[in-house]
Scaffold this motif. Sequence first.
Motif, mmCIF file in Angstrom:
data_model
loop_
_atom_site.group_PDB
_atom_site.id
_atom_site.type_symbol
_atom_site.label_atom_id
_atom_site.label_comp_id
_atom_site.label_asym_id
_atom_site.label_seq_id
_atom_site.Cartn_x
_atom_site.Cartn_y
_atom_site.Cartn_z
ATOM 1 N N ASN A 6 12.682 9.553 -12.391
ATOM 2 C CA ASN A 6 11.467 10.175 -11.871
ATOM 3 C C ASN A 6 10.313 9.167 -11.891
ATOM 4 N N LEU A 7 10.613 7.958 -11.382
ATOM 5 C CA LEU A 7 9.659 6.842 -11.270
ATOM 6 C C LEU A 7 9.124 6.384 -12.625
ATOM 7 N N GLY A 8 9.983 6.372 -13.623
ATOM 8 C CA GLY A 8 9.597 5.863 -14.937
ATOM 9 C C GLY A 8 9.053 6.906 -15.892
ATOM 10 N N LYS A 9 9.018 8.161 -15.475
ATOM 11 C CA LYS A 9 8.481 9.219 -16.348
ATOM 12 C C LYS A 9 9.524 9.760 -17.304
ATOM 13 N N LYS A 10 10.799 9.599 -16.963
ATOM 14 C CA LYS A 10 11.871 10.130 -17.820
ATOM 15 C C LYS A 10 12.813 9.004 -18.198
ATOM 16 N N ASN A 35 14.752 -10.998 -1.710
ATOM 17 C CA ASN A 35 15.082 -10.512 -0.374
ATOM 18 C C ASN A 35 15.661 -9.091 -0.409
ATOM 19 N N LEU A 36 14.992 -8.241 -1.175
ATOM 20 C CA LEU A 36 15.361 -6.825 -1.282
ATOM 21 C C LEU A 36 14.297 -5.969 -0.608
ATOM 22 N N ASP A 37 14.699 -4.803 -0.174
ATOM 23 C CA ASP A 37 13.755 -3.822 0.332
ATOM 24 C C ASP A 37 13.042 -3.209 -0.875
ATOM 25 N N PRO A 38 11.712 -3.373 -0.995
ATOM 26 C CA PRO A 38 11.002 -2.769 -2.129
ATOM 27 C C PRO A 38 11.196 -1.257 -2.214
ATOM 28 N N PHE A 39 11.372 -0.607 -1.063
ATOM 29 C CA PHE A 39 11.587 0.834 -1.065
ATOM 30 C C PHE A 39 12.881 1.198 -1.775
ATOM 31 N N LEU A 40 13.883 0.325 -1.707
ATOM 32 C CA LEU A 40 15.150 0.594 -2.403
ATOM 33 C C LEU A 40 14.911 0.675 -3.909
ATOM 34 N N LEU A 41 14.136 -0.261 -4.455
ATOM 35 C CA LEU A 41 13.837 -0.209 -5.898
ATOM 36 C C LEU A 41 13.115 1.079 -6.261
ATOM 37 N N VAL A 42 12.147 1.452 -5.438
ATOM 38 C CA VAL A 42 11.378 2.670 -5.716
ATOM 39 C C VAL A 42 12.291 3.897 -5.638
ATOM 40 N N ALA A 43 13.144 3.955 -4.637
ATOM 41 C CA ALA A 43 14.043 5.107 -4.483
ATOM 42 C C ALA A 43 15.018 5.206 -5.657
ATOM 43 N N THR A 47 0.833 -1.205 0.000
ATOM 44 C CA THR A 47 0.000 0.000 0.000
ATOM 45 C C THR A 47 0.868 1.256 0.000
ATOM 46 N N MET A 48 1.933 1.247 0.786
ATOM 47 C CA MET A 48 2.827 2.404 0.831
ATOM 48 C C MET A 48 3.481 2.636 -0.531
ATOM 49 N N VAL A 49 3.914 1.553 -1.182
ATOM 50 C CA VAL A 49 4.536 1.690 -2.509
ATOM 51 C C VAL A 49 3.516 2.224 -3.499
ATOM 52 N N LYS A 50 2.316 1.661 -3.502
ATOM 53 C CA LYS A 50 1.282 2.111 -4.447
ATOM 54 C C LYS A 50 0.919 3.582 -4.197
ATOM 55 N N ASN A 51 0.769 3.958 -2.932
ATOM 56 C CA ASN A 51 0.446 5.352 -2.614
ATOM 57 C C ASN A 51 1.552 6.299 -3.077
ATOM 58 N N TYR A 52 2.787 5.895 -2.877
ATOM 59 C CA TYR A 52 3.914 6.726 -3.294
ATOM 60 C C TYR A 52 3.942 6.878 -4.815
ATOM 61 N N LEU A 53 3.772 5.778 -5.538
ATOM 62 C CA LEU A 53 3.759 5.832 -7.007
ATOM 63 C C LEU A 53 2.581 6.654 -7.516
ATOM 64 N N THR A 54 1.437 6.540 -6.835
ATOM 65 C CA THR A 54 0.253 7.313 -7.214
ATOM 66 C C THR A 54 0.501 8.801 -6.989
ATOM 67 N N ARG A 55 1.074 9.123 -5.853
ATOM 68 C CA ARG A 55 1.348 10.524 -5.506
ATOM 69 C C ARG A 55 2.199 11.219 -6.566
ATOM 70 N N TYR A 56 3.157 10.484 -7.132
ATOM 71 C CA TYR A 56 4.041 11.069 -8.139
ATOM 72 C C TYR A 56 3.608 10.735 -9.571
ATOM 73 N N LYS A 57 2.417 10.180 -9.708
ATOM 74 C CA LYS A 57 1.850 9.868 -11.032
ATOM 75 C C LYS A 57 2.792 9.010 -11.877
ATOM 76 N N SER A 58 3.343 7.983 -11.261
ATOM 77 C CA SER A 58 4.261 7.078 -11.939
ATOM 78 C C SER A 58 3.512 6.143 -12.886
ATOM 79 N N PRO A 59 4.066 5.882 -14.059
ATOM 80 C CA PRO A 59 3.440 4.897 -14.951
ATOM 81 C C PRO A 59 3.545 3.467 -14.398
ATOM 82 N N MET A 60 4.284 3.269 -13.324
ATOM 83 C CA MET A 60 4.414 1.940 -12.713
ATOM 84 C C MET A 60 3.326 1.650 -11.689
#
Length: 186
Positions: A102-106, A87-95, A59-72
């Motif tokens: 810019n979360l897949g926008k550029k 066994n990775l931190d999902p937040f690391l991939l997002v960061a 939910t946190m990842v989805k909310n973050y991607l939504t907030r920045y209008k990511s195509p992901m």
Amino acid sequence: ALATVFLFLNYRQTLAKSKKEGEALTFLRENSYYRMYASQPKVLDATMMQAKTEDAIPTMVKNYLTRYKSPMVDEADTLVETARKYNLDPFLLVAIAQCESNLGKKMPSECYNPFGWGIHSAGTLCFTDWKEGFERVSRGLREKYLAKGLTDPHEIMLKYNLNSVQNAGGSWAKCVEKFLAEIELQ
């Protein structure tokens, strides 16, 4: 601690009522849940409620991607599942995606590589879809970085983005750390 006392008392009562300890343990495993009691104002009664926990990370990842209008955004669950598979931190991939594209926008169109993985002067590595990109980068981070003890963004940067060390004073690691903190605080 209070929940532990209630669970222990529940176990003891169940054990006392059963003929065999094995039956009590089976009953407890199948029927136990956390019980929370709270006094009601001016009432000599107790309220029982069942606590259910859910994983907040997707939910946190989805909310973050939504907030920045990511195509992901529609693939947030896939990103989390793939990161956890390795066994990775999902937040690391997002960061990393936030710093690199810019979360897949550029990024190059239809490339599905928001991580800058394999993008350098010799060419651009593209993936067929988000899932393939998440899979290849997660596996690569696990095998080429974390398995070799490179776990901190500053350590990862030395191999992932050496130009940042040489030309920008480590700005890549600072960027990743900034967005890791932002994601965790949302």
